[in-house]
Design a protein around this motif. Structure first.
Motif, short mmCIF file in Angstrom:
data_model
loop_
_atom_site.label_atom_id
_atom_site.label_comp_id
_atom_site.label_asym_id
_atom_site.label_seq_id
_atom_site.Cartn_x
_atom_site.Cartn_y
_atom_site.Cartn_z
N ALA A 62 37.72 39.64 36.10
CA ALA A 62 38.67 38.76 36.78
C ALA A 62 38.04 37.94 37.89
CB ALA A 62 39.83 39.59 37.36
N GLY A 63 37.06 38.50 38.58
CA GLY A 63 36.45 37.78 39.69
C GLY A 63 35.57 38.70 40.52
N HIS A 64 35.18 38.20 41.68
CA HIS A 64 34.25 38.89 42.56
C HIS A 64 34.95 39.27 43.86
CE1 HIS A 64 30.73 39.45 45.19
NE2 HIS A 64 30.05 39.67 44.08
N THR A 65 34.51 40.38 44.44
CA THR A 65 35.16 40.82 45.69
C THR A 65 35.02 39.81 46.81
OG1 THR A 65 33.14 42.09 46.21
CG2 THR A 65 34.95 43.28 45.15
N GLU A 70 38.85 39.33 52.76
CA GLU A 70 39.62 39.80 53.89
C GLU A 70 40.98 40.33 53.44
OE1 GLU A 70 38.35 39.96 56.84
OE2 GLU A 70 36.49 38.93 56.26
N PRO A 71 41.55 41.30 54.18
CA PRO A 71 42.91 41.76 53.86
C PRO A 71 43.90 40.59 53.85
CG PRO A 71 41.89 43.26 55.42
CD PRO A 71 40.95 42.08 55.28
N GLY A 72 44.71 40.52 52.82
CA GLY A 72 45.67 39.43 52.67
C GLY A 72 45.16 38.29 51.80
N SER A 73 43.86 38.25 51.52
CA SER A 73 43.34 37.18 50.66
C SER A 73 43.62 37.50 49.20
CB SER A 73 41.85 36.98 50.90
OG SER A 73 41.13 38.19 50.70
N TRP A 74 43.85 36.47 48.41
CA TRP A 74 44.18 36.65 47.00
C TRP A 74 43.68 35.47 46.18
CZ3 TRP A 74 46.94 32.58 45.13
CH2 TRP A 74 47.69 31.82 46.06
N PHE A 75 43.56 35.67 44.89
CA PHE A 75 43.31 34.56 43.96
C PHE A 75 44.10 34.80 42.70
CE2 PHE A 75 39.88 37.55 42.85
CZ PHE A 75 39.92 37.56 41.47
N LEU A 76 44.32 33.72 41.96
CA LEU A 76 45.10 33.77 40.73
C LEU A 76 44.18 33.53 39.55
CD1 LEU A 76 48.03 33.85 39.53
CD2 LEU A 76 48.01 31.36 39.68
N GLY A 162 30.88 47.79 40.81
CA GLY A 162 30.19 47.24 41.98
C GLY A 162 31.08 46.26 42.69
N SER A 163 30.64 45.01 42.79
CA SER A 163 31.43 43.95 43.41
C SER A 163 32.19 43.13 42.39
CB SER A 163 30.53 43.03 44.23
OG SER A 163 29.50 42.48 43.40
N LEU A 164 32.16 43.55 41.13
CA LEU A 164 32.82 42.81 40.05
C LEU A 164 34.18 43.43 39.76
CD1 LEU A 164 29.77 42.49 37.61
CD2 LEU A 164 30.29 41.16 39.67
N ILE A 165 35.22 42.58 39.73
CA ILE A 165 36.59 43.04 39.55
C ILE A 165 36.98 42.87 38.09
CG2 ILE A 165 38.99 42.74 40.27
CD1 ILE A 165 37.89 41.30 42.79
N PHE A 166 37.43 43.97 37.48
CA PHE A 166 37.91 43.94 36.10
C PHE A 166 39.38 44.33 36.08
CE2 PHE A 166 33.45 43.93 35.34
CZ PHE A 166 33.24 43.47 34.05
N ALA A 193 27.16 46.42 43.72
CA ALA A 193 28.07 46.44 44.87
C ALA A 193 27.55 45.60 46.02
CB ALA A 193 28.28 47.89 45.33
N THR A 194 26.25 45.32 46.05
CA THR A 194 25.66 44.58 47.18
C THR A 194 25.53 43.08 46.91
OG1 THR A 194 23.36 44.79 46.41
CG2 THR A 194 24.29 46.64 47.68
N LEU A 195 25.80 42.64 45.70
CA LEU A 195 25.51 41.25 45.33
C LEU A 195 26.65 40.32 45.73
CD1 LEU A 195 23.85 41.77 41.84
CD2 LEU A 195 22.85 41.89 44.12
N LYS A 196 26.28 39.14 46.18
CA LYS A 196 27.24 38.15 46.66
C LYS A 196 27.47 37.06 45.61
CE LYS A 196 28.43 38.48 50.37
NZ LYS A 196 29.53 39.28 50.93
N LEU A 197 28.64 36.46 45.65
CA LEU A 197 28.96 35.38 44.71
C LEU A 197 28.29 34.09 45.16
CD1 LEU A 197 30.65 34.51 42.23
CD2 LEU A 197 32.50 33.95 43.83
#
Length: 408
Positions: A62-65, A70-76, A162-166, A193-197
């Motif tokens: 679905a996307g990357h962390t 931040e708390p409250g942030s979202w994506f569609l 890791g930092s990848l959201i499924f 978990a350490t990798l950045k987008l």
């Protein structure tokens, strides 16, 4: 002990590459792969069955962390076919919900991303927490015996690699890490978990999703499609494959020159735990059904192939990397992504014409060779997920690869 086991595994892989390079025939006992019926690429009824019984119940990226830092942030995300909100709650947990108000189905968010303390339906004002709980209903007096607790948002399974959201539309799906099985251990060296987008972009192509996905499950096409790019440094004849349960797989293609490393990445930060084997060979992991990841020490492209319909596909190409500063990116990234995009376009260029040919009378089925066995593995898994009894007899594939699936 773990490092020693990995080293021994890599030695075995190198021996396999040498054998593949020198072989004159497929391995003894490897079967001639039966033809894959044309219906699996063009028949509307079969593709509808595939969407309902496989895509809607699979673990999908679905996307990357970083997108919900931040708390409250979202994506569609809409790639799964249903609009899903991925959100970081005020407690820091990452959750996913269908973008559907429990009143009359109106969307809770209209933008692609944002930040909020909660979700409010713009149609009738029903309000929800970031955890999906209904907290306010306009004119509640008009709803007899109304139980707020029974009208929480519909959640979607959401887990991290890791930092990848499924996400997964099946509430009873096997946990992601268990599902990818032996691959999980192989990925540990990448420190996901350490990798950045770094970057993400999309491409839409007029073809069935499998037309493009197939191309990324084999290297048989390198000498034709990538003659002036990757075929110059990859030795496709020495490629090795590992088939894992649940349709997952790995492909390793050695460089033509031992120890060769892309000069365009010189000086870029590296993942310190990446093995020499991973750093000096072209490895590609496939998480079934549509996630392809070929890692390198300095960064990893993440490819997904999404069906937009029977003859339309969206390709999403993202990059993650160590020590990436979004405000001050390494200048090498611009050239690196441009070179990657050039290779990607080589794979996309013929897809609409291939689709046109598949729909004509000249195509009755697909004849695959030993090098293309990951494609056949993909189709065997598709029938398992649909349920063999629900697959029309004329569209089934014969299961023949079970003896070649690695469970360790």
């Amino acid at each position: 002990m773990l490092d020693q086991a990995i080293s021994q595994g890599h030695k075995a892989d190198l021996d396999r590459m040498a054998w593949e390079r020198d072989r004159k025939d497929p391995p003894e006992g490897f079967p001639a792969l039966p033809s894959i019926p044309a219906a699996r690429y063009v028949d509307a009824d079969f593709l509808s069955l595939e969407q309902r019984e496989m895509w809607s119940k699979a673990w999908l990226y679905a996307g990357h962390t970083d997108q919900v830092a931040e708390p409250g942030s979202w994506f569609l995300t809409r790639n799964t076919g249903s609009p899903v909100i991925v959100v970081r709650t005020l407690s820091g947990e990452i959750r996913a919900f269908y973008n559907t108000c429990k009143h009359r189905g109106a969307p809770l968010v209209k933008e692609d991303a944002g930040s909020a303390r909660g979700f409010v339906c713009g149609y009738h004002g029903w309000s929800y927490t970031l955890d999906g709980k209904l907290t306010a209903v306009r004119d509640k007096r008009d709803f007899p015996d109304f139980d707020m607790a029974c009208h929480s948002l519909s959640s979607v399974r959401c887990e991290l690699l890791g930092s990848l959201i499924f996400i997964n539309g099946d509430p009873d799906a096997q946990p992601l890490i268990e599902h990818i099985g032996p691959m999980a251990g192989a990925l540990e060296e990448l420190q996901l978990a350490t990798l950045k987008l770094v970057d993400s972009r999309e491409y839409e192509v007029d073809c069935n999703v499998k037309v493009l996905l197939d191309a990324f499950l084999e290297v048989y096409h390198l000498k034709s499609i990538h003659e002036n790019t990757v075929d110059r440094f990859l030795d496709h004849r020495a490629m090795i494959v590992t088939l894992w349960p649940h349709g997952h797989s790995r492909m390793v293609t050695p460089n033509r020159r031992e120890g060769w490393v892309d000069p365009g990445t010189k000086g870029m930060p590296e993942i310190p735990t990446v093995s020499e084997f991973t750093a000096t060979n072209n490895i590609s992991y496939h998480i079934y059904p549509n996630f392809v990841m070929p890692p390198a020490p300095t960064g990893i492209p993440l490819l997904q192939f999404w069906p937009l319909g029977p003859r339309r596909t969206r390709v999403v190409s993202s990059w993650v990397a160590p020590d990436h500063d979004a405000a001050n990116p390494n200048p090498l990234w611009e050239t690196r992504i441009k070179n990657w995009e050039r290779i990607l376009y080589e794979d996309l260029q013929f897809a609409p014409q291939i689709q046109e040919s598949l729909e004509g009378p000249g195509f009755q089925g697909m004849s695959l060779n030993y090098q293309e066995r990951r494609i056949y593995h993909w189709h065997e898994e598709l029938d398992r997920r649909i349920g063999i009894d629900r697959v029309p007899q004329a569209a089934r594939v014969e299961p023949v690869l079970a003896p070649f699936v690695d469970h360790d």
